[in-house]
Scaffold this motif. Structure first.
Motif, PDB file in Angstrom:
ATOM      1  N   ARG A  44       0.847  -1.199   0.000  1.00 28.08           N
ATOM      2  CA  ARG A  44       0.000   0.000   0.000  1.00 28.08           C
ATOM      3  C   ARG A  44       0.881   1.247   0.000  1.00 28.08           C
ATOM      4  O   ARG A  44       0.382   2.355   0.196  1.00 28.08           O
ATOM      5  N   ALA A  45       2.189   1.061  -0.218  1.00 26.32           N
ATOM      6  CA  ALA A  45       3.144   2.164  -0.084  1.00 26.32           C
ATOM      7  C   ALA A  45       3.706   2.650  -1.416  1.00 26.32           C
ATOM      8  O   ALA A  45       4.502   3.597  -1.431  1.00 26.32           O
ATOM      9  N   TYR A  46       3.320   2.027  -2.526  1.00 24.26           N
ATOM     10  CA  TYR A  46       3.886   2.410  -3.829  1.00 24.26           C
ATOM     11  C   TYR A  46       3.213   3.669  -4.377  1.00 24.26           C
ATOM     12  O   TYR A  46       2.029   3.864  -4.143  1.00 24.26           O
ATOM     13  N   PRO A  47       3.953   4.521  -5.076  1.00 28.27           N
ATOM     14  CA  PRO A  47       5.322   4.364  -5.574  1.00 28.27           C
ATOM     15  C   PRO A  47       6.417   4.658  -4.553  1.00 28.27           C
ATOM     16  O   PRO A  47       7.595   4.612  -4.900  1.00 28.27           O
ATOM     17  N   GLY A  48       6.064   4.960  -3.325  1.00 27.87           N
ATOM     18  CA  GLY A  48       7.064   5.150  -2.288  1.00 27.87           C
ATOM     19  C   GLY A  48       7.558   6.581  -2.173  1.00 27.87           C
ATOM     20  O   GLY A  48       7.139   7.486  -2.891  1.00 27.87           O
ATOM     21  N   ASN A  49       8.475   6.745  -1.238  1.00 26.92           N
ATOM     22  CA  ASN A  49       9.074   8.055  -0.961  1.00 26.92           C
ATOM     23  C   ASN A  49      10.472   7.799  -0.413  1.00 26.92           C
ATOM     24  O   ASN A  49      10.617   7.224   0.666  1.00 26.92           O
ATOM     25  N   GLU A  50      11.483   8.230  -1.136  1.00 25.37           N
ATOM     26  CA  GLU A  50      12.861   7.917  -0.730  1.00 25.37           C
ATOM     27  C   GLU A  50      13.267   8.629   0.552  1.00 25.37           C
ATOM     28  O   GLU A  50      14.288   8.275   1.148  1.00 25.37           O
ATOM     29  N   SER A  51      12.478   9.590   1.013  1.00 32.83           N
ATOM     30  CA  SER A  51      12.765  10.275   2.278  1.00 32.83           C
ATOM     31  C   SER A  51      11.694   9.989   3.327  1.00 32.83           C
ATOM     32  O   SER A  51      11.630  10.692   4.345  1.00 32.83           O
ATOM     33  N   GLY A  52      10.863   8.972   3.093  1.00 35.62           N
ATOM     34  CA  GLY A  52       9.719   8.709   3.955  1.00 35.62           C
ATOM     35  C   GLY A  52       9.976   7.659   5.008  1.00 35.62           C
ATOM     36  O   GLY A  52      11.104   7.488   5.498  1.00 35.62           O
ATOM     37  N   THR A  53       8.926   6.934   5.362  1.00 37.76           N
ATOM     38  CA  THR A  53       9.009   5.869   6.355  1.00 37.76           C
ATOM     39  C   THR A  53       9.806   4.694   5.810  1.00 37.76           C
ATOM     40  O   THR A  53      10.179   4.650   4.634  1.00 37.76           O
ATOM     41  N   SER A  54      10.044   3.717   6.676  1.00 39.17           N
ATOM     42  CA  SER A  54      10.775   2.522   6.253  1.00 39.17           C
ATOM     43  C   SER A  54      10.129   1.875   5.029  1.00 39.17           C
ATOM     44  O   SER A  54      10.803   1.584   4.035  1.00 39.17           O
ATOM     45  N   SER A  55       8.817   1.655   5.082  1.00 37.16           N
ATOM     46  CA  SER A  55       8.126   1.008   3.966  1.00 37.16           C
ATOM     47  C   SER A  55       8.151   1.874   2.716  1.00 37.16           C
ATOM     48  O   SER A  55       8.330   1.370   1.598  1.00 37.16           O
ATOM     49  N   GLU A  56       7.970   3.185   2.881  1.00 39.21           N
ATOM     50  CA  GLU A  56       7.991   4.080   1.728  1.00 39.21           C
ATOM     51  C   GLU A  56       9.357   4.102   1.062  1.00 39.21           C
ATOM     52  O   GLU A  56       9.463   4.177  -0.175  1.00 39.21           O
ATOM     53  N   ARG A  57      10.429   4.012   1.863  1.00 37.14           N
ATOM     54  CA  ARG A  57      11.779   3.995   1.282  1.00 37.14           C
ATOM     55  C   ARG A  57      12.035   2.704   0.514  1.00 37.14           C
ATOM     56  O   ARG A  57      12.632   2.717  -0.569  1.00 37.14           O
ATOM     57  N   ILE A  58      11.597   1.574   1.077  1.00 34.48           N
ATOM     58  CA  ILE A  58      11.764   0.301   0.364  1.00 34.48           C
ATOM     59  C   ILE A  58      10.930   0.306  -0.910  1.00 34.48           C
ATOM     60  O   ILE A  58      11.384  -0.137  -1.972  1.00 34.48           O
ATOM     61  N   ALA A  59       9.698   0.815  -0.816  1.00 30.36           N
ATOM     62  CA  ALA A  59       8.837   0.891  -2.000  1.00 30.36           C
ATOM     63  C   ALA A  59       9.473   1.769  -3.071  1.00 30.36           C
ATOM     64  O   ALA A  59       9.464   1.428  -4.271  1.00 30.36           O
ATOM     65  N   ALA A  60      10.034   2.898  -2.676  1.00 30.31           N
ATOM     66  CA  ALA A  60      10.663   3.789  -3.652  1.00 30.31           C
ATOM     67  C   ALA A  60      11.853   3.121  -4.326  1.00 30.31           C
ATOM     68  O   ALA A  60      12.033   3.231  -5.549  1.00 30.31           O
ATOM     69  N   ALA A  61      12.668   2.415  -3.541  1.00 28.96           N
ATOM     70  CA  ALA A  61      13.852   1.759  -4.104  1.00 28.96           C
ATOM     71  C   ALA A  61      13.470   0.662  -5.086  1.00 28.96           C
ATOM     72  O   ALA A  61      14.067   0.539  -6.160  1.00 28.96           O
ATOM     73  N   THR A  62      12.475  -0.147  -4.720  1.00 27.17           N
ATOM     74  CA  THR A  62      12.060  -1.227  -5.627  1.00 27.17           C
ATOM     75  C   THR A  62      11.269  -0.692  -6.818  1.00 27.17           C
ATOM     76  O   THR A  62      11.348  -1.245  -7.914  1.00 27.17           O
ATOM     77  N   PHE A  63      10.538   0.403  -6.615  1.00 24.02           N
ATOM     78  CA  PHE A  63       9.798   0.992  -7.739  1.00 24.02           C
ATOM     79  C   PHE A  63      10.757   1.558  -8.784  1.00 24.02           C
ATOM     80  O   PHE A  63      10.502   1.463  -9.992  1.00 24.02           O
ATOM     81  N   ASP A  64      11.874   2.111  -8.335  1.00 20.03           N
ATOM     82  CA  ASP A  64      12.887   2.599  -9.273  1.00 20.03           C
ATOM     83  C   ASP A  64      13.404   1.460 -10.151  1.00 20.03           C
ATOM     84  O   ASP A  64      13.677   1.649 -11.339  1.00 20.03           O
ATOM     85  N   VAL A  65      13.543   0.276  -9.562  1.00 18.22           N
ATOM     86  CA  VAL A  65      13.974  -0.883 -10.344  1.00 18.22           C
ATOM     87  C   VAL A  65      12.855  -1.329 -11.282  1.00 18.22           C
ATOM     88  O   VAL A  65      13.075  -1.594 -12.472  1.00 18.22           O
ATOM     89  N   ALA A  66      11.637  -1.394 -10.758  1.00 18.08           N
ATOM     90  CA  ALA A  66      10.503  -1.872 -11.546  1.00 18.08           C
ATOM     91  C   ALA A  66      10.274  -1.014 -12.788  1.00 18.08           C
ATOM     92  O   ALA A  66       9.910  -1.526 -13.857  1.00 18.08           O
ATOM     93  N   LYS A  67      10.496   0.284 -12.667  1.00 15.16           N
ATOM     94  CA  LYS A  67      10.263   1.185 -13.798  1.00 15.16           C
ATOM     95  C   LYS A  67      11.242   0.955 -14.950  1.00 15.16           C
ATOM     96  O   LYS A  67      11.016   1.449 -16.060  1.00 15.16           O
TER      97      LYS A  67
END
Length: 319
Positions: A107-130
Protein backbone atom coordinates in the motif's frame (compact mmCIF):
# COMPACT_ATOMS: atom_id res chain seq x y z
CA UNK A 1 26.01 -4.29 -22.08
CA UNK A 2 26.48 -4.89 -18.37
CA UNK A 3 23.31 -4.62 -16.27
CA UNK A 4 23.48 -3.62 -12.61
CA UNK A 5 21.03 -3.90 -9.75
CA UNK A 6 22.43 -2.92 -6.36
CA UNK A 7 25.70 -4.80 -6.00
CA UNK A 8 24.71 -7.38 -8.64
CA UNK A 9 26.34 -6.91 -12.05
CA UNK A 10 25.97 -9.18 -15.08
CA UNK A 11 27.21 -8.90 -18.63
CA UNK A 12 25.40 -10.54 -21.58
CA UNK A 13 25.02 -14.25 -20.93
CA UNK A 14 25.72 -13.87 -17.20
CA UNK A 15 23.90 -14.11 -13.87
CA UNK A 16 24.82 -12.33 -10.66
CA UNK A 17 23.30 -11.85 -7.23
CA UNK A 18 23.81 -9.16 -4.63
CA UNK A 19 22.08 -6.66 -2.37
CA UNK A 20 20.12 -3.47 -2.90
CA UNK A 21 20.87 -1.30 0.14
CA UNK A 22 17.81 0.59 1.41
CA UNK A 23 18.65 1.73 4.95
CA UNK A 24 19.87 0.69 8.35
CA UNK A 25 18.52 -1.51 11.12
CA UNK A 26 17.97 -0.30 14.67
CA UNK A 27 21.58 -0.95 15.66
CA UNK A 28 22.83 1.18 12.77
CA UNK A 29 23.86 -1.74 10.58
CA UNK A 30 23.15 -1.35 6.87
CA UNK A 31 20.72 -3.82 5.32
CA UNK A 32 19.92 -4.67 1.74
CA UNK A 33 17.32 -6.62 -0.18
CA UNK A 34 18.51 -9.78 -1.99
CA UNK A 35 18.61 -9.12 -5.74
CA UNK A 36 19.55 -10.96 -8.92
CA UNK A 37 20.27 -9.99 -12.50
CA UNK A 38 19.88 -12.46 -15.34
CA UNK A 39 21.30 -10.77 -18.43
CA UNK A 40 20.40 -12.65 -21.57
CA UNK A 41 22.99 -13.26 -24.24
CA UNK A 42 20.61 -11.79 -26.84
CA UNK A 43 18.92 -8.38 -26.68
CA UNK A 44 15.29 -8.12 -25.73
CA UNK A 45 12.81 -6.74 -23.23
CA UNK A 46 13.18 -6.51 -19.46
CA UNK A 47 11.05 -8.39 -16.91
CA UNK A 48 10.95 -7.35 -13.26
CA UNK A 49 10.08 -9.94 -10.61
CA UNK A 50 9.62 -9.38 -6.89
CA UNK A 51 8.40 -11.49 -3.96
CA UNK A 52 7.55 -11.17 -0.27
CA UNK A 53 6.13 -7.67 -0.45
CA UNK A 54 4.14 -9.00 2.51
CA UNK A 55 6.50 -10.69 4.93
CA UNK A 56 4.49 -13.88 5.55
CA UNK A 57 3.72 -14.52 1.86
CA UNK A 58 6.48 -16.99 1.06
CA UNK A 59 5.23 -18.86 -2.00
CA UNK A 60 6.71 -16.21 -4.28
CA UNK A 61 10.11 -16.71 -2.65
CA UNK A 62 9.67 -20.43 -3.29
CA UNK A 63 8.99 -19.70 -6.96
CA UNK A 64 12.18 -17.67 -7.32
CA UNK A 65 14.19 -20.29 -5.44
CA UNK A 66 13.12 -22.88 -8.02
CA UNK A 67 12.86 -20.90 -11.25
CA UNK A 68 16.13 -18.92 -11.18
CA UNK A 69 18.41 -22.01 -11.27
CA UNK A 70 16.47 -23.23 -14.33
CA UNK A 71 17.26 -20.11 -16.38
CA UNK A 72 20.31 -20.25 -18.62
CA UNK A 73 21.25 -16.68 -19.61
CA UNK A 74 22.84 -17.94 -22.83
CA UNK A 75 19.35 -19.03 -23.92
CA UNK A 76 17.55 -15.83 -22.87
CA UNK A 77 16.75 -12.77 -24.96
CA UNK A 78 16.48 -9.72 -22.74
CA UNK A 79 17.01 -9.12 -19.04
CA UNK A 80 15.36 -10.30 -15.84
CA UNK A 81 15.66 -8.10 -12.74
CA UNK A 82 14.67 -9.69 -9.43
CA UNK A 83 14.16 -8.50 -5.87
CA UNK A 84 13.78 -11.71 -3.92
CA UNK A 85 12.49 -10.33 -0.60
CA UNK A 86 10.92 -6.87 -0.58
CA UNK A 87 9.54 -6.56 2.96
CA UNK A 88 12.86 -7.22 4.67
CA UNK A 89 11.82 -6.42 8.25
CA UNK A 90 8.52 -8.36 8.11
CA UNK A 91 10.23 -11.37 6.52
CA UNK A 92 12.72 -11.56 9.39
CA UNK A 93 9.91 -11.97 11.95
CA UNK A 94 7.43 -13.86 9.69
CA UNK A 95 4.82 -11.10 9.87
CA UNK A 96 2.59 -9.62 7.19
CA UNK A 97 3.29 -5.93 7.84
CA UNK A 98 6.58 -4.11 8.24
CA UNK A 99 7.01 -4.01 12.05
CA UNK A 100 9.18 -0.89 11.87
CA UNK A 101 6.25 1.31 10.80
CA UNK A 102 3.28 -1.10 11.02
CA UNK A 103 2.65 -0.71 7.28
CA UNK A 104 1.46 -3.09 4.60
CA UNK A 105 4.17 -2.71 1.99
CA UNK A 106 1.82 -3.19 -0.96
CA UNK A 107 0.00 0.00 0.00
CA UNK A 108 3.14 2.16 -0.08
CA UNK A 109 3.89 2.41 -3.83
CA UNK A 110 5.32 4.36 -5.57
CA UNK A 111 7.06 5.15 -2.29
CA UNK A 112 9.07 8.06 -0.96
CA UNK A 113 12.86 7.92 -0.73
CA UNK A 114 12.77 10.28 2.28
CA UNK A 115 9.72 8.71 3.95
CA UNK A 116 9.01 5.87 6.35
CA UNK A 117 10.78 2.52 6.25
CA UNK A 118 8.13 1.01 3.97
CA UNK A 119 7.99 4.08 1.73
CA UNK A 120 11.78 4.00 1.28
CA UNK A 121 11.76 0.30 0.36
CA UNK A 122 8.84 0.89 -2.00
CA UNK A 123 10.66 3.79 -3.65
CA UNK A 124 13.85 1.76 -4.10
CA UNK A 125 12.06 -1.23 -5.63
CA UNK A 126 9.80 0.99 -7.74
CA UNK A 127 12.89 2.60 -9.27
CA UNK A 128 13.97 -0.88 -10.34
CA UNK A 129 10.50 -1.87 -11.55
CA UNK A 130 10.26 1.19 -13.80
CA UNK A 131 13.27 -0.10 -15.76
CA UNK A 132 11.17 -3.05 -16.96
CA UNK A 133 8.73 -3.65 -19.80
CA UNK A 134 6.68 -6.11 -17.72
CA UNK A 135 6.24 -6.71 -13.98
CA UNK A 136 5.23 -9.78 -11.96
CA UNK A 137 4.65 -9.01 -8.27
CA UNK A 138 4.42 -12.44 -6.64
CA UNK A 139 1.95 -12.67 -3.76
CA UNK A 140 -0.32 -15.15 -2.01
CA UNK A 141 -3.52 -14.82 -0.01
CA UNK A 142 -1.56 -14.32 3.19
CA UNK A 143 -2.19 -17.28 5.52
CA UNK A 144 -5.82 -17.73 4.43
CA UNK A 145 -6.83 -20.55 2.09
CA UNK A 146 -7.22 -19.29 -1.49
CA UNK A 147 -7.26 -20.54 -5.04
CA UNK A 148 -4.26 -19.80 -7.26
CA UNK A 149 -5.10 -16.72 -9.31
CA UNK A 150 -3.67 -13.61 -10.95
CA UNK A 151 -4.92 -10.12 -10.13
CA UNK A 152 -5.30 -7.29 -12.62
CA UNK A 153 -5.51 -4.21 -10.40
CA UNK A 154 -5.26 -1.20 -12.72
CA UNK A 155 -9.02 -1.00 -13.41
CA UNK A 156 -10.91 -1.64 -16.63
CA UNK A 157 -10.75 1.98 -17.79
CA UNK A 158 -6.97 2.17 -17.50
CA UNK A 159 -5.07 2.62 -20.76
CA UNK A 160 -2.95 -0.47 -19.98
CA UNK A 161 -5.84 -2.70 -18.88
CA UNK A 162 -5.74 -4.90 -21.98
CA UNK A 163 -1.95 -5.35 -21.70
CA UNK A 164 -2.26 -6.27 -18.01
CA UNK A 165 -5.06 -8.71 -18.78
CA UNK A 166 -2.93 -10.27 -21.52
CA UNK A 167 -0.06 -10.68 -19.05
CA UNK A 168 -2.39 -12.35 -16.55
CA UNK A 169 -3.64 -14.73 -19.22
CA UNK A 170 -0.09 -15.59 -20.27
CA UNK A 171 0.82 -16.42 -16.66
CA UNK A 172 -2.01 -18.93 -16.77
CA UNK A 173 -3.09 -19.88 -13.23
CA UNK A 174 -6.58 -20.60 -14.55
CA UNK A 175 -8.28 -17.88 -12.51
CA UNK A 176 -8.08 -14.09 -12.78
CA UNK A 177 -9.49 -11.37 -10.54
CA UNK A 178 -10.04 -8.31 -12.74
CA UNK A 179 -10.88 -5.63 -10.18
CA UNK A 180 -9.33 -2.23 -9.52
CA UNK A 181 -7.11 -2.48 -6.45
CA UNK A 182 -6.43 -0.12 -3.55
CA UNK A 183 -4.11 2.85 -3.88
CA UNK A 184 -0.49 2.05 -3.12
CA UNK A 185 -0.32 -1.34 -4.82
CA UNK A 186 2.57 -1.92 -7.22
CA UNK A 187 0.03 -3.32 -9.70
CA UNK A 188 -1.75 0.06 -9.54
CA UNK A 189 1.28 2.35 -9.51
CA UNK A 190 3.39 0.73 -12.24
CA UNK A 191 0.71 0.80 -14.98
CA UNK A 192 0.30 4.51 -14.24
CA UNK A 193 4.00 4.74 -15.12
CA UNK A 194 3.47 2.79 -18.34
CA UNK A 195 4.50 -0.74 -17.28
CA UNK A 196 1.97 -3.61 -17.54
CA UNK A 197 1.85 -5.28 -14.12
CA UNK A 198 -0.05 -8.10 -12.44
CA UNK A 199 0.18 -9.76 -9.07
CA UNK A 200 -0.14 -13.53 -9.12
CA UNK A 201 -1.76 -14.61 -5.84
CA UNK A 202 -0.30 -18.08 -5.39
CA UNK A 203 -2.73 -19.77 -3.04
CA UNK A 204 -2.57 -19.06 0.66
CA UNK A 205 -0.81 -20.97 3.40
CA UNK A 206 1.41 -20.91 6.46
CA UNK A 207 4.97 -21.35 5.24
CA UNK A 208 4.77 -22.38 1.62
CA UNK A 209 2.72 -24.71 -0.52
CA UNK A 210 4.45 -26.86 -3.12
CA UNK A 211 1.48 -27.02 -5.50
CA UNK A 212 1.10 -23.24 -5.57
CA UNK A 213 4.84 -22.82 -6.02
CA UNK A 214 4.76 -25.26 -8.94
CA UNK A 215 2.01 -23.22 -10.58
CA UNK A 216 4.03 -20.07 -9.98
CA UNK A 217 7.14 -21.54 -11.61
CA UNK A 218 5.06 -22.61 -14.60
CA UNK A 219 3.51 -19.15 -14.74
CA UNK A 220 6.87 -17.37 -14.82
CA UNK A 221 8.14 -19.71 -17.54
CA UNK A 222 4.90 -19.15 -19.46
CA UNK A 223 5.47 -15.39 -19.38
CA UNK A 224 9.10 -15.76 -20.45
CA UNK A 225 8.03 -17.89 -23.40
CA UNK A 226 5.02 -15.81 -24.43
CA UNK A 227 7.02 -12.57 -24.44
CA UNK A 228 10.00 -14.09 -26.27
CA UNK A 229 12.55 -14.12 -23.47
CA UNK A 230 12.74 -17.88 -24.12
CA UNK A 231 12.39 -19.67 -27.42
CA UNK A 232 9.13 -21.47 -28.02
CA UNK A 233 5.48 -20.77 -28.57
CA UNK A 234 2.74 -20.42 -25.96
CA UNK A 235 -0.96 -20.30 -26.71
CA UNK A 236 -2.56 -19.11 -23.46
CA UNK A 237 -5.52 -21.14 -22.27
CA UNK A 238 -8.85 -19.55 -21.48
CA UNK A 239 -9.04 -18.21 -17.94
CA UNK A 240 -11.96 -18.02 -15.54
CA UNK A 241 -12.35 -14.38 -14.57
CA UNK A 242 -14.10 -12.86 -11.58
CA UNK A 243 -14.85 -9.17 -11.86
CA UNK A 244 -15.77 -8.66 -8.22
CA UNK A 245 -15.82 -10.10 -4.70
CA UNK A 246 -18.48 -10.71 -2.09
CA UNK A 247 -17.10 -11.16 1.42
CA UNK A 248 -19.00 -13.02 4.11
CA UNK A 249 -18.63 -12.57 7.84
CA UNK A 250 -19.91 -14.58 10.79
CA UNK A 251 -23.39 -13.58 12.02
CA UNK A 252 -22.52 -14.99 15.45
CA UNK A 253 -19.66 -16.53 17.34
CA UNK A 254 -18.82 -20.23 17.23
CA UNK A 255 -17.20 -22.81 14.97
CA UNK A 256 -17.48 -22.61 11.18
CA UNK A 257 -18.15 -25.65 8.99
CA UNK A 258 -17.68 -24.81 5.31
CA UNK A 259 -20.04 -26.57 2.91
CA UNK A 260 -18.15 -25.69 -0.28
CA UNK A 261 -14.56 -26.26 -1.39
CA UNK A 262 -12.24 -23.68 -2.94
CA UNK A 263 -13.02 -23.30 -6.63
CA UNK A 264 -16.55 -24.67 -6.31
CA UNK A 265 -19.29 -22.89 -8.20
CA UNK A 266 -22.02 -21.52 -5.98
CA UNK A 267 -25.47 -20.29 -6.85
CA UNK A 268 -27.69 -17.93 -4.97
CA UNK A 269 -29.17 -19.65 -1.94
CA UNK A 270 -26.50 -22.34 -1.69
CA UNK A 271 -25.24 -22.96 1.83
CA UNK A 272 -21.71 -21.61 2.20
CA UNK A 273 -21.14 -22.46 5.85
CA UNK A 274 -22.77 -23.23 9.15
CA UNK A 275 -21.88 -21.93 12.60
CA UNK A 276 -22.28 -24.24 15.59
CA UNK A 277 -21.48 -24.31 19.28
CA UNK A 278 -18.48 -26.34 20.49
CA UNK A 279 -21.00 -29.16 21.02
CA UNK A 280 -22.25 -29.14 17.43
CA UNK A 281 -25.49 -27.34 18.19
CA UNK A 282 -26.60 -25.32 15.10
CA UNK A 283 -26.56 -21.54 15.50
CA UNK A 284 -26.63 -20.01 12.00
CA UNK A 285 -26.55 -21.07 8.35
CA UNK A 286 -25.13 -18.61 5.81
CA UNK A 287 -26.13 -18.82 2.15
CA UNK A 288 -24.76 -17.20 -1.00
CA UNK A 289 -26.26 -13.87 -1.99
CA UNK A 290 -25.56 -14.55 -5.65
CA UNK A 291 -23.77 -16.78 -8.15
CA UNK A 292 -19.99 -17.13 -8.24
CA UNK A 293 -16.97 -19.19 -7.21
CA UNK A 294 -15.69 -19.85 -3.70
CA UNK A 295 -12.42 -17.93 -3.92
CA UNK A 296 -10.99 -17.63 -0.42
CA UNK A 297 -11.70 -18.84 3.11
CA UNK A 298 -10.36 -18.34 6.60
CA UNK A 299 -8.04 -21.05 7.86
CA UNK A 300 -9.18 -21.36 11.49
CA UNK A 301 -12.68 -22.59 12.35
CA UNK A 302 -13.36 -20.39 15.36
CA UNK A 303 -15.02 -17.01 14.72
CA UNK A 304 -16.39 -14.07 16.66
CA UNK A 305 -19.44 -12.12 15.53
CA UNK A 306 -18.65 -10.23 12.33
CA UNK A 307 -15.31 -11.95 11.74
CA UNK A 308 -14.30 -12.76 8.16
CA UNK A 309 -15.18 -16.24 6.92
CA UNK A 310 -14.94 -16.42 3.12
CA UNK A 311 -15.06 -14.62 -0.24
CA UNK A 312 -16.98 -15.48 -3.39
CA UNK A 313 -15.74 -14.30 -6.79
CA UNK A 314 -18.68 -12.75 -8.62
CA UNK A 315 -19.63 -11.57 -12.10
CA UNK A 316 -17.75 -14.57 -13.50
CA UNK A 317 -16.90 -15.04 -17.18
CA UNK A 318 -14.04 -16.49 -19.25
CA UNK A 319 -11.70 -14.96 -21.79
Amino acid sequence: MTTRLGTASAGPGEVDTGRLEVGETRDGSPFGLPVAVINGEKPGDTLYLQAASDGDELNGVGVLQRVVPQLDPTEIAGTILIVGIVNYHAFQVAEHRNPIDDTKMNRAYPGNESGTSSERIAAATFDVAKRADLILDLHQGSTSRMIDEVRVRCGKRHRLHDECLELAKAFGCGYVLDQKGPDGQLARAAPDDGVPTVDPELGGCVGWDEESIRKGVTGVLNVLTYYDFLEGKLDPERQTRANGFEQYGAPCGGLVSLQKDLGDEVTRGDTLYEVTTPFGEPKETVTADGDGILWRTRRLPQVATGEYVCSVGTDVDSY
